[in-house]
Design an enzyme around this catalytic site. Structure first.
Site, PDB file in Angstrom:
ATOM      1  N   TYR A 113      -0.888   0.577   2.867  1.00  0.00           N
ATOM      2  CA  TYR A 113      -1.690   1.800   2.845  1.00  0.00           C
ATOM      3  C   TYR A 113      -2.767   1.662   1.776  1.00  0.00           C
ATOM      4  O   TYR A 113      -2.465   1.354   0.624  1.00  0.00           O
ATOM      5  CB  TYR A 113      -0.791   2.995   2.538  1.00  0.00           C
ATOM      6  CG  TYR A 113      -1.512   4.317   2.476  1.00  0.00           C
ATOM      7  CD1 TYR A 113      -1.988   4.935   3.623  1.00  0.00           C
ATOM      8  CD2 TYR A 113      -1.683   4.968   1.260  1.00  0.00           C
ATOM      9  CE1 TYR A 113      -2.627   6.165   3.568  1.00  0.00           C
ATOM     10  CE2 TYR A 113      -2.320   6.204   1.195  1.00  0.00           C
ATOM     11  CZ  TYR A 113      -2.790   6.795   2.348  1.00  0.00           C
ATOM     12  OH  TYR A 113      -3.422   8.009   2.285  1.00  0.00           O
ATOM     13  N   ASP A 116      -5.070  -4.620  -3.657  1.00  0.00           N
ATOM     14  CA  ASP A 116      -4.946  -3.183  -3.902  1.00  0.00           C
ATOM     15  C   ASP A 116      -3.794  -3.003  -4.889  1.00  0.00           C
ATOM     16  O   ASP A 116      -2.624  -3.009  -4.512  1.00  0.00           O
ATOM     17  CB  ASP A 116      -4.668  -2.446  -2.589  1.00  0.00           C
ATOM     18  CG  ASP A 116      -4.524  -0.937  -2.782  1.00  0.00           C
ATOM     19  OD1 ASP A 116      -4.439  -0.486  -3.940  1.00  0.00           O
ATOM     20  OD2 ASP A 116      -4.485  -0.221  -1.777  1.00  0.00           O
ATOM     21  N   LYS A 137      -3.757   5.500 -10.575  1.00  0.00           N
ATOM     22  CA  LYS A 137      -2.494   5.972 -11.126  1.00  0.00           C
ATOM     23  C   LYS A 137      -2.367   5.745 -12.634  1.00  0.00           C
ATOM     24  O   LYS A 137      -2.779   6.578 -13.428  1.00  0.00           O
ATOM     25  CB  LYS A 137      -1.326   5.375 -10.353  1.00  0.00           C
ATOM     26  CG  LYS A 137      -1.369   5.735  -8.862  1.00  0.00           C
ATOM     27  CD  LYS A 137      -0.128   5.343  -8.120  1.00  0.00           C
ATOM     28  CE  LYS A 137      -0.249   5.590  -6.625  1.00  0.00           C
ATOM     29  NZ  LYS A 137      -0.359   6.990  -6.240  1.00  0.00           N
TER      30      LYS A 137
END
Length: 478
Positions: A195, A290, A318
């Site tokens: 994702y 990623d 994050k």
């Protein structure tokens, strides 16, 4: 050190084709001091358990469904795949979270990764309070951007220049446009179950909430937006080679999670990342990691430091915002100088480089530089993962799983799980029963079989022991 089914794996600093890992048992490293502000749990399997009531959460969620689609602002939060009542959080501190009914939980979601030093860290909060006195948003350059940029560049092997944005999705959108601009090619390769945010080109065989809800490729995404997105099974080198052969001279980049966290926790096979790096170089394509989840979590320099594989471009999020909205993409200087205003590829954002996010990120990264940080994460995460798997075996359940430093996962399946297809064979109904049982025991995991878990420096050995004891109790009951 990685772990597969609880066995430590010592990875070489540079992976080579056919090289095998060294199996070792992890020694007990010097322990970092957990946050002194950790909330004491009011209920555990060893104590008289407080009645588990969610009346206020039920009322709040019923109202929320009238106000927001599905009652949430991100799909997995709705508990669709695990059933039962979503809990409405009131506060967090250290390794704990409290809902509006007063129930407390040991938290292994950590705001989906950012809370690596623990929730609401006192030092971060104090720094934010000082920054807020100067304002919450400038929409103009600030010195804090330089400070965090220097820290990111010095830590992450692939990054020579960085651009801050506001989310992981935005970072992946920017890096995709950059890869196409730099190479002059249209196509990208992504992996099934990985994702990279909800931008149109990535919603092809995506993980995270798409996998959790069992959704097909999303309505509203035109065919033109995904026509240049090619997919392959994770850990399948031959499939990638076939795509390059079929689309010679058209592939701009491969983008992947170096450790999958959005289809459950799935590790790369030993030679997979090295082979991907080799293929991209041979075909003049870019390699994009990623690292929104893995960045600063598997090692201070991310998965690329941990595995010894340097991509061309990297996305982050994050942890570098310390719990505030943030994202970033960076890489080789010659590529990054394509980004406006240095170059012709346009990307912008009003809140990019927000002073509060920069402050929280700076102070979080400073804490991660302390001695023994990643050894401690490795120790407690290993104890947690192995404890849960042992409890599964003891109670007669088919389970598999693993961990790397502060990231872990387990499946209700015999395993091994090497890709999304394998992950989908797991018993999601049983996971739902396990999840609801653990919630009642005061343990909060991600509400989906297809999400990784996270530990923090605030988690204590007592937290781990309580969690494992709760897991054994629940597994006996389901």
């Amino acid at each position: 050190m990685a772990a597969v089914n609880g066995v430590g794996i010592s990875w070489p600093s540079k992976l080579t084709q056919g090289q095998r890992p060294k199996l070792v048992f992890s020694p007990s490293p010097r322990r970092c001091t957990p946050s002194s502000s950790t909330i004491k749990m009011t209920a555990s399997v060893d104590e008289k358990k407080k009645t588990f009531i969610l009346q206020k959460s039920e009322e709040a969620f019923s109202k929320a469904k009238e106000l927001m689609p599905g009652g949430v602002n991100s799909p997995v939060r709705a508990f669709k795949s695990v059933g039962g009542q979503p809990i409405i959080i009131d506060s967090v501190k250290g390794s704990r979270m409290r809902d509006i009914d007063g129930n407390e939980y040991i938290d292994y979601v950590g705001s989906w990764g950012p809370a690596i030093i623990g929730h609401a860290d006192d030092e971060v909060l104090a720094a934010l309070a000082e920054t807020m006195k100067k304002g919450t948003s400038f929409g103009a350059p600030c010195l804090l951007e330089n400070t965090l940029a220097e820290m990111v560049i010095s830590a992450v092997p692939s990054i020579e220049m960085v651009r801050f944005v506001n989310s992981g999705t935005e970072a992946c959108m920017g890096v995709l446009r950059l890869a196409r601009a730099f190479t002059g090619r249209p196509k990208i390769i992504k992996f099934e179950g990985c994702y990279h945010g909800h931008a149109d080109p990535f919603l092809v065989k995506a993980g995270s909430g798409v996998a959790t809800l069992g959704l097909p490729d999303s309505p509203g995404v035109p065919k033109a937006a995904t026509s240049d997105t090619l997919t392959a099974p994770y850990n399948d080198i031959s499939a990638v080679e076939s795509l390059f052969e079929e689309h010679k001279g058209e592939v701009a980049a491969i983008i992947l999670e170096p450790v999958v966290g959005n289809a459950g926790f799935i590790q790369p096979n030993l030679d997979f990342l090295a082979a991907i790096r080799k293929i991209t170089k041979e075909n003049d394509a870019l390699l994009i990691f990623d690292e929104v989840m893995t960045g600063f979590r598997l090692a201070y320099g991310g998965a690329q430091e941990y595995f010894g594989i340097t991509p061309d471009l990297t996305t982050l999020g994050k942890i570098i915002g310390g719990g505030l909205p943030v994202g970033a993409y960076g890489g080789r200087r010659d590529i990054m100088e394509m980004v406006a205003p240095a170059g012709p590829m346009y990307q912008a954002g009003t809140l990019s480089g927000n002073p509060l996010a920069m402050t929280a990120g700076i102070h979080t990264l400073k804490r991660l530089q302390g001695p023994g940080t990643y050894e401690y994460l490795d120790k407690i995460t290993g104890e947690l993962t192995q404890g849960i798997l042992d409890a599964g075996k003891k109670t007669g359940h088919a389970m598999c799983g693993g961990y790397i430093r502060g990231m872990f996962g387990f499946f209700f399946a015999e395993g091994p799980v090497n890709n999304f297809s394998d992950a989908k064979k797991s018993d999601t109904e049983k996971f739902g029963r396990f999840y609801r049982g653990m919630l009642e025991e005061g343990v909060y995991f991600a509400p989906s079989q297809f999400e990784a878990g996270f530990t923090s420096l605030a988690h204590t050995s007592e937290d781990i022991q309580k969690t494992v004891a709760a897991a054994e109790k629940v597994l006996k009951q389901i």
